[in-house]
Write a protein that holds these residues in place. Structure first.
Motif: not given
Length: 259
Positions: A233-247
């Motif tokens: 879960a912690h890895a998923l949240q971290w990757i999602w922020r990097r994946l979806h947090g930028r254009a």
């Protein structure tokens, strides 16, 4: 195959390669040169008022990881260009998906499966190229037969042939053998590290695109990704922020800085 690809892959994977050597290779491609200088002059890297106008200085500022991300995306994008009246958004969407998948695959490989992030990045880009070539083949046949291409047939062919075609591209382009092997197999069947990262990356890229186009919410996207096995879960949240947090950008300067 992009002309500079083998030489650049070998150079960026050589720890002894100097900034001068990398700059000399990059200088052979005007598009690559322009994008590298643009990134080096962005707020992420530029630390002084004077513009960065030297390729060697730009290479030093961006770093090896940044160079890897820049060269892969810039060299592959021209090969993936696709224009179709029947599917006018396909070229844009498949390119965005490939960029997001390459980003997610690299992060997942480094954090979860402990595989080579550079190989994972190329895997994400190559699967996008496979999809583009499958669609191009379908459009060519439809044009020859004088009939409009069927969306249902396009979906079936993309599901069946994207990864097999991508694996052939990886072999023909002399990408790392691990990339070719991961594209040949199903991640859920073999449990292979890079294959598992590819499986996650393709799902993550699709979820991010669906959010960006207003089809699902972030909560729904995360709920779908949480159903995948093997990603804490912690890895998923971290990757999602990097994946979806930028254009969705071809050149990811801020990600290079964070790495």
């Amino acid at each position: 195959r992009p002309q500079l690809l083998p030489q650049l892959i070998q150079t960026v994977n050589d720890d002894a390669a100097s900034a001068r050597v990398m700059a000399a290779i990059i200088g052979q491609d005007p598009v690559l040169t322009g994008n590298l200088l643009r990134i080096a002059n962005s707020p992420v890297y530029r630390l002084q008022a004077k513009p960065v106008d030297s390729l060697q200085r730009a290479v030093t500022l961006v770093g090896t990881e940044g160079i890897r991300q820049i060269i892969s995306a810039v060299l592959v994008q021209p090969v993936m260009q696709l224009h179709s009246d029947a599917f006018p958004q396909f070229g844009t969407v498949v390119w965005e998906h490939a960029l997001l998948a390459s980003r997610a695959a690299a992060d997942h490989a480094r954090l979860v499966t402990h595989e080579d992030g550079f190989a994972a990045q190329w895997m994400g880009l190559t699967q996008g190229l496979g999809a583009a070539l499958v669609m191009r083949a379908l459009l060519d046949v439809a044009r020859e037969q004088g009939v409009p291409p069927s969306p249902q047939l396009a979906s079936t062919l993309l599901d069946a042939w994207t990864l097999p075609v991508a694996s052939r591209i990886a072999a023909a382009w002399e990408l790392p053998p691990s990339v070719h092997q991961a594209l040949l197999r199903d991640a859920d069947a073999t449990g292979g590290g890079l294959a598992a990262s590819l499986d996650f990356a393709r799902a993550g890229a699709s979820a991010s695109l669906l959010c960006r186009h207003g089809r699902i919410s972030q909560a729904q996207a995360l709920a779908l990704l949480e159903q995948l096995q093997g990603t804490p879960a912690h890895a998923l949240q971290w990757i999602w922020r990097r994946l979806h947090g930028r254009a969705v950008e071809t050149l990811d300067a801020d990600e290079s800085a964070e790495a």
